[in-house]
Motif scaffolding. Structure first.
Motif, short mmCIF file in Angstrom:
data_model
loop_
_atom_site.label_atom_id
_atom_site.label_comp_id
_atom_site.label_asym_id
_atom_site.label_seq_id
_atom_site.Cartn_x
_atom_site.Cartn_y
_atom_site.Cartn_z
N VAL A 73 -6.26 7.68 28.27
CA VAL A 73 -6.82 6.40 27.85
C VAL A 73 -7.65 6.60 26.58
CG1 VAL A 73 -6.88 5.40 30.16
CG2 VAL A 73 -8.86 6.65 29.32
N SER A 74 -7.77 5.55 25.81
CA SER A 74 -8.59 5.57 24.61
C SER A 74 -9.94 4.93 24.94
CB SER A 74 -7.90 4.78 23.50
OG SER A 74 -8.73 4.74 22.36
N VAL A 75 -11.02 5.62 24.57
CA VAL A 75 -12.36 5.09 24.80
C VAL A 75 -13.13 5.06 23.49
CG1 VAL A 75 -12.49 5.85 27.20
CG2 VAL A 75 -13.32 7.35 25.39
N THR A 76 -14.07 4.13 23.39
CA THR A 76 -14.93 4.07 22.21
C THR A 76 -16.25 4.75 22.54
OG1 THR A 76 -13.96 1.98 21.54
CG2 THR A 76 -16.09 2.54 20.58
N VAL A 77 -16.58 5.76 21.76
CA VAL A 77 -17.85 6.46 21.91
C VAL A 77 -18.84 5.78 20.98
CG1 VAL A 77 -19.03 8.68 21.65
CG2 VAL A 77 -16.65 8.62 22.44
N LYS A 78 -19.89 5.21 21.55
CA LYS A 78 -20.91 4.50 20.78
C LYS A 78 -22.06 5.46 20.50
CE LYS A 78 -19.29 0.19 21.10
NZ LYS A 78 -19.19 -0.76 20.05
N ASN A 79 -21.96 6.16 19.37
CA ASN A 79 -22.97 7.16 19.04
C ASN A 79 -23.43 7.03 17.60
OD1 ASN A 79 -24.58 9.16 20.11
ND2 ASN A 79 -23.33 10.81 19.30
N GLY A 80 -23.26 5.84 17.01
CA GLY A 80 -23.70 5.62 15.64
C GLY A 80 -25.21 5.71 15.51
N LEU A 81 -25.68 6.15 14.36
CA LEU A 81 -27.12 6.24 14.13
C LEU A 81 -27.73 4.85 14.07
CD1 LEU A 81 -27.16 9.04 11.41
CD2 LEU A 81 -27.65 9.27 13.85
#
Length: 104
Positions: A73-81
């Protein structure tokens, strides 16, 4: 007079040797704008997007994961500064480029 000149030459050689062994500086900064990224490193200096190298782990990005019994599966990693976040950067000696290496 020749002794003073000789000593100054030795000082220059030592400084060059030290700088050659220390090719970058570690710089703390604070994110002041998320998009496009801007990082403040002192009262007067704000780095723009073109000066900052931002590794993937400090951005929002897609990753593929393999979940047992579900599959890939494709997931979005929310790790933006984020604004006001503290960052640690390396500055290329003699240049105006900085790479973010960590946060705290």
């Amino acid at each position: 007079m020749a002794d003073v000149e000789w000593i100054e030459n030795i000082k220059r050689i030592v400084i060059q040797a030290i700088e050659a062994g220390d090719p970058c500086d570690v710089i703390p900064g604070t994110v002041i704008k998320e998009s496009p990224i801007e990082i403040q490193i002192d009262q007067k200096t704000i780095l723009s997007k073109s000066q900052v190298i931002l590794p993937k782990q400090f951005t929002d990005h897609e990753e593929m994961m393999n979940i047992p019994e579900v599959g890939e599966v494709s997931v979005t990693v929310k790790n933006g500064l984020k604004a006001s976040q503290k960052v640690l950067m390396l500055q290329k000696r003699g240049g105006q480029q900085y790479v973010v290496i960590g946060t705290w």
